[in-house]
Design a protein around this motif. Structure first.
Motif, PDB file in Angstrom:
ATOM      1  N   VAL A  17      -0.435   0.258   1.225  1.00 48.64           N
ATOM      2  CA  VAL A  17      -1.631   0.159   0.731  1.00 48.64           C
ATOM      3  C   VAL A  17      -1.454   0.590  -0.672  1.00 48.64           C
ATOM      4  O   VAL A  17      -1.556   2.072  -1.135  1.00 48.64           O
ATOM      5  N   GLU A  18      -2.105   0.062  -1.968  1.00 50.88           N
ATOM      6  CA  GLU A  18      -1.203   0.228  -3.234  1.00 50.88           C
ATOM      7  C   GLU A  18      -3.063   0.933  -3.784  1.00 50.88           C
ATOM      8  O   GLU A  18      -3.026   2.036  -4.043  1.00 50.88           O
ATOM      9  N   SER A  19      -4.243   0.245  -3.726  1.00 49.54           N
ATOM     10  CA  SER A  19      -5.166   0.888  -4.761  1.00 49.54           C
ATOM     11  C   SER A  19      -6.181   0.186  -4.505  1.00 49.54           C
ATOM     12  O   SER A  19      -6.173  -0.793  -3.175  1.00 49.54           O
ATOM     13  N   ALA A  20      -7.110   0.331  -4.176  1.00 54.00           N
ATOM     14  CA  ALA A  20      -8.326  -0.635  -4.459  1.00 54.00           C
ATOM     15  C   ALA A  20      -9.351  -0.488  -5.300  1.00 54.00           C
ATOM     16  O   ALA A  20      -9.376   1.087  -6.485  1.00 54.00           O
ATOM     17  N   GLY A 102     -16.200  -0.551   2.902  1.00 56.21           N
ATOM     18  CA  GLY A 102     -15.937  -1.601   3.449  1.00 56.21           C
ATOM     19  C   GLY A 102     -14.882  -1.353   4.548  1.00 56.21           C
ATOM     20  O   GLY A 102     -13.918  -0.194   5.613  1.00 56.21           O
ATOM     21  N   TYR A 103     -14.716  -2.423   5.545  1.00 51.77           N
ATOM     22  CA  TYR A 103     -13.887  -3.498   6.449  1.00 51.77           C
ATOM     23  C   TYR A 103     -13.269  -4.610   5.686  1.00 51.77           C
ATOM     24  O   TYR A 103     -13.658  -5.055   5.036  1.00 51.77           O
ATOM     25  N   GLY A 104     -11.969  -4.597   5.777  1.00 55.95           N
ATOM     26  CA  GLY A 104     -11.453  -6.040   5.656  1.00 55.95           C
ATOM     27  C   GLY A 104      -9.717  -5.957   6.159  1.00 55.95           C
ATOM     28  O   GLY A 104      -9.343  -4.995   7.339  1.00 55.95           O
ATOM     29  N   ALA A 105      -9.701  -7.238   6.955  1.00 52.72           N
ATOM     30  CA  ALA A 105      -8.059  -6.849   7.832  1.00 52.72           C
ATOM     31  C   ALA A 105      -7.609  -8.933   6.752  1.00 52.72           C
ATOM     32  O   ALA A 105      -8.314  -9.535   5.738  1.00 52.72           O
ATOM     33  N   VAL A 106      -6.250  -8.479   7.318  1.00 50.45           N
ATOM     34  CA  VAL A 106      -5.402  -9.772   6.574  1.00 50.45           C
ATOM     35  C   VAL A 106      -4.328  -9.773   7.500  1.00 50.45           C
ATOM     36  O   VAL A 106      -3.811  -9.502   8.138  1.00 50.45           O
ATOM     37  N   ARG A 117      -0.766  -8.972  -1.121  1.00 53.01           N
ATOM     38  CA  ARG A 117      -2.346  -9.902  -0.939  1.00 53.01           C
ATOM     39  C   ARG A 117      -3.250  -8.995  -0.835  1.00 53.01           C
ATOM     40  O   ARG A 117      -3.795  -7.718  -1.342  1.00 53.01           O
ATOM     41  N   THR A 118      -4.844  -9.104  -1.491  1.00 55.86           N
ATOM     42  CA  THR A 118      -6.135  -8.858  -1.982  1.00 55.86           C
ATOM     43  C   THR A 118      -6.602  -8.628  -0.937  1.00 55.86           C
ATOM     44  O   THR A 118      -6.873  -9.974  -0.130  1.00 55.86           O
ATOM     45  N   ILE A 119      -6.801  -7.682  -0.313  1.00 57.13           N
ATOM     46  CA  ILE A 119      -7.699  -7.599   0.824  1.00 57.13           C
ATOM     47  C   ILE A 119     -10.087  -7.904   0.298  1.00 57.13           C
ATOM     48  O   ILE A 119      -9.871  -6.586  -0.023  1.00 57.13           O
ATOM     49  N   PRO A 120     -10.648  -8.796   0.734  1.00 61.64           N
ATOM     50  CA  PRO A 120     -11.835  -8.623   0.907  1.00 61.64           C
ATOM     51  C   PRO A 120     -12.564  -7.352   1.432  1.00 61.64           C
ATOM     52  O   PRO A 120     -12.469  -7.400   2.715  1.00 61.64           O
ATOM     53  N   LEU A 173      -9.076  -4.244  -1.386  1.00 61.78           N
ATOM     54  CA  LEU A 173      -8.079  -3.681  -1.438  1.00 61.78           C
ATOM     55  C   LEU A 173      -6.388  -4.173  -1.629  1.00 61.78           C
ATOM     56  O   LEU A 173      -6.284  -5.531  -1.019  1.00 61.78           O
ATOM     57  N   PRO A 174      -5.721  -4.078  -2.805  1.00 64.19           N
ATOM     58  CA  PRO A 174      -4.487  -4.943  -2.654  1.00 64.19           C
ATOM     59  C   PRO A 174      -3.009  -3.799  -2.021  1.00 64.19           C
ATOM     60  O   PRO A 174      -2.993  -3.032  -1.531  1.00 64.19           O
ATOM     61  N   TRP A 175      -2.356  -5.274  -0.701  1.00 67.49           N
ATOM     62  CA  TRP A 175      -1.514  -5.027   0.060  1.00 67.49           C
ATOM     63  C   TRP A 175      -0.741  -5.447  -0.055  1.00 67.49           C
ATOM     64  O   TRP A 175      -0.462  -7.058   0.056  1.00 67.49           O
ATOM     65  N   GLU A 176       0.781  -4.490  -0.355  1.00 70.92           N
ATOM     66  CA  GLU A 176       1.892  -5.146  -1.052  1.00 70.92           C
ATOM     67  C   GLU A 176       2.712  -4.609   0.128  1.00 70.92           C
ATOM     68  O   GLU A 176       2.117  -3.912   0.756  1.00 70.92           O
ATOM     69  N   GLY A 177       3.432  -6.165   1.200  1.00 67.29           N
ATOM     70  CA  GLY A 177       4.449  -5.443   1.629  1.00 67.29           C
ATOM     71  C   GLY A 177       5.724  -6.302   1.835  1.00 67.29           C
ATOM     72  O   GLY A 177       6.103  -7.136   0.877  1.00 67.29           O
ATOM     73  N   GLN A 178       6.654  -6.547   2.976  1.00 62.78           N
ATOM     74  CA  GLN A 178       7.981  -6.745   2.892  1.00 62.78           C
ATOM     75  C   GLN A 178       7.672  -7.058   4.237  1.00 62.78           C
ATOM     76  O   GLN A 178       7.637  -6.536   4.821  1.00 62.78           O
TER      77      GLN A 178
END
Length: 182
Positions: A17-20, A102-106, A117-120, A173-178
């Motif tokens: 979870v990179e940043s918000a 805030g809450y968010g899911a992806v 991913r950018t999570i609203p 929230l940008p979430w970057e993953g592999q």
């Protein structure tokens, strides 16, 4: 001859979870957890965690940077109930109490490779004027007792989920993953 059991596949997820962007808040921290179906099981890594508290960056973006690592492996016999990551962001209110911001899911991406991913994010709202007043007066915002409900479809109708009750540009929230399918 031994009977063959059900075939199993692995899903390895690593990222961060990179940043918000929460324009009106500072000094926030992030929690994550995974929601998945009954045929899924974590086999390695952590399926939940909590970050450090971070302050807004001094550059023009004013981002809240966590670089919060995520590393987990799941096994399953069935793709139904594919894992979702649920993020909850908390920070102090004017009284110094930690409240949800805030809450968010992806869903974890379905294809192998590098994904961003950018999570609203959203916050629930009280359903009645009395609850809204009490919440404002007591300084306590409505929040979920179990943030995993964010990843479920049940009970999300009504004002708390209406797009008209969100700020014009909701925090995200940008979430970057592999992830590597197996």
């Amino acid at each position: 001859m031994a009977a063959a059991g059900p075939s199993v596949f692995l899903l390895m997820v690593n990222g961060q979870v990179e940043s918000a962007q929460f324009p009106e808040y500072d000094d926030l921290y992030c929690k994550y957890c995974f929601v998945y179906g009954q045929d899924w099981a974590p086999t390695a890594g952590l399926e939940e965690g909590i970050s450090q508290i971070t302050s807004k960056s001094q550059d023009v973006r004013r981002a809240l940077v966590w670089n919060f690592p995520i590393d987990v492996t799941f096994k399953s016999t069935n793709p139904y109930g594919w894992p979702q990551i649920v993020l909850s962001v908390y920070g102090p209110d004017v009284f110094g109490n930690d409240v949800v911001r805030g809450y968010g899911a992806v869903h974890v991406p379905f294809s192998p490779g590098r994904h961003k991913r950018t999570i609203p994010m959203f916050v629930p709202e009280s359903t009645s004027k009395l609850q809204k007043f009490t919440s404002w007066f007591m300084g306590r915002r409505p929040e979920y007792t179990d943030p995993k409900v964010v990843a479920q479809g049940e009970g999300r109708e009504g004002k708390a989920w209406s797009p008209h009750h969100h700020p014009p540009q909701p925090p995200s929230l940008p979430w970057e993953g592999q992830d590597k399918g197996g």
